[in-house]
Scaffold this active site. Sequence first.
Site, mmCIF file in Angstrom:
data_model
loop_
_atom_site.group_PDB
_atom_site.id
_atom_site.type_symbol
_atom_site.label_atom_id
_atom_site.label_comp_id
_atom_site.label_asym_id
_atom_site.label_seq_id
_atom_site.Cartn_x
_atom_site.Cartn_y
_atom_site.Cartn_z
ATOM 1 N N THR A 28 -21.336 94.848 49.688
ATOM 2 C CA THR A 28 -22.765 95.166 49.678
ATOM 3 C C THR A 28 -23.060 96.414 50.502
ATOM 4 O OG1 THR A 28 -23.152 93.606 51.495
ATOM 5 C CG2 THR A 28 -23.506 92.796 49.258
ATOM 6 N N PHE A 35 -23.253 88.037 45.027
ATOM 7 C CA PHE A 35 -23.451 87.060 43.958
ATOM 8 C C PHE A 35 -24.525 86.032 44.296
ATOM 9 C CE2 PHE A 35 -19.402 88.845 42.935
ATOM 10 C CZ PHE A 35 -19.266 88.718 41.575
ATOM 11 N N ARG A 36 -24.496 85.497 45.517
ATOM 12 C CA ARG A 36 -25.220 84.260 45.780
ATOM 13 C C ARG A 36 -26.486 84.400 46.612
ATOM 14 N NH1 ARG A 36 -21.649 80.296 44.194
ATOM 15 N NH2 ARG A 36 -19.490 80.956 44.035
ATOM 16 N N GLN A 103 -11.760 88.585 49.177
ATOM 17 C CA GLN A 103 -12.363 87.734 48.156
ATOM 18 C C GLN A 103 -13.051 88.567 47.082
ATOM 19 O OE1 GLN A 103 -14.486 85.681 51.516
ATOM 20 N NE2 GLN A 103 -14.063 83.848 50.322
ATOM 21 N N ILE A 105 -13.619 91.481 44.091
ATOM 22 C CA ILE A 105 -12.892 91.850 42.871
ATOM 23 C C ILE A 105 -13.165 93.293 42.458
ATOM 24 C CG2 ILE A 105 -12.806 89.481 42.016
ATOM 25 C CD1 ILE A 105 -15.163 90.137 40.174
ATOM 26 N N HIS A 121 -8.998 86.786 44.524
ATOM 27 C CA HIS A 121 -9.676 86.507 43.262
ATOM 28 C C HIS A 121 -9.374 87.551 42.193
ATOM 29 C CE1 HIS A 121 -12.796 84.195 45.880
ATOM 30 N NE2 HIS A 121 -11.761 83.455 45.560
ATOM 31 N N CYS A 129 -3.795 91.985 28.048
ATOM 32 C CA CYS A 129 -3.903 91.196 26.825
ATOM 33 C C CYS A 129 -3.294 89.824 27.040
ATOM 34 C CB CYS A 129 -3.205 91.917 25.677
ATOM 35 S SG CYS A 129 -3.163 90.951 24.146
ATOM 36 N N CYS A 132 -0.020 89.777 24.049
ATOM 37 C CA CYS A 132 1.233 90.521 24.247
ATOM 38 C C CYS A 132 1.469 90.922 25.692
ATOM 39 C CB CYS A 132 1.257 91.757 23.358
ATOM 40 S SG CYS A 132 0.019 93.016 23.801
ATOM 41 N N CYS A 152 -2.759 93.854 18.985
ATOM 42 C CA CYS A 152 -1.966 92.727 18.487
ATOM 43 C C CYS A 152 -2.846 91.562 18.048
ATOM 44 C CB CYS A 152 -0.980 92.258 19.557
ATOM 45 S SG CYS A 152 -1.732 91.290 20.899
#
Length: 242
Positions: A28, A35-36, A103, A105, A121, A129, A132, A152
Site C-alpha cells: 500500500t 484487500f481487506r 505474503q 503477490i 502466495h 499453462c 503443457c 495447446c
Amino acid sequence: MNDKLTRARQALATARQIAVLTGAGMSTEAGIPDFRSASGLYSRKHDYPPEYLLSIDCLETHPELFFDYLRTNLNFQGVQPDAAYRLLAALERQKRVSGIITQNIDGLHAAAGSQHVVEAHGSLARFYCTGCGRHADANKQLQPTTPFRCECGGLLRPDVVLYGEALPNIDAAFELADQSDALLVLGTSLVVYPIAALPQRCLSLGKPVVIINRDATGYEHAEGVVELHSSIGETLPRLFAE
C-alpha cells in the site's frame, strides 16, 4: 516512540542475519491497494464474492469471470518498488538481511533487486499453462483481450495460490526464519495463518521480533517483541541508520 525505536534498533543490531516478513502494508505504501480494509479491493461490489472469483474453482469452471476480475482489480503494471523495497534489497547485499518472506503477490521485492524471496502466495509476475507447463508473458495475460488459453488448448493461470489451494512455500518460510537471528515484520497484522505463526516460532527459539505496522497486532505485548505503529517508509531507514 523514541524508546521503542531505540529498543528495536538494539534488537536488530545484535542480529547477524535478519529474516523479513512483509504484508499488504508494504504494497500500500508503494501505491497498491490492499484487500481487506474498508476501502480495499474486497470492498468493491461484484456479482460474486472475491473469495470465489479468485478461487481455483472459479478459474477452472468460469475462467472468463476469473480473468475479468484479475485484470480489472489486480493489474499492478506500472507500480514500482519504493525506497523501503530498495533498502531491503541493499541490506540483503550487505548480508544484514538473510531473505524475505512475503505474503504479497505483486513481485515488487524481486523488482527491487532482492534475491532470496520466499513468495508464500506466489507472484502475478509469472503465468503458466496448466496443460503443457509453458510460461506465458505476465504483461500480456493482464491485458483485457489476451486469450487465457494456451496454444495447446490448456488453461493459463497466474503462479499464485488461489482460494482452495495449499501454500506450497510454507516450509521454506519457516526454514528461513529458523536460520536467522531475528525477525523483522513489515506491514502485516499477522492474522492469516500459518504465516502469522512465524513470530511465535522465532520467539520460542529466543529470537527478537520487531514489528512495524500501522495497527496493533496480537503480538504487541509479547515478551521479546518491539512493535512500532508507524509508516514503514519513515521508520525502516531509522532502524538501520548508522
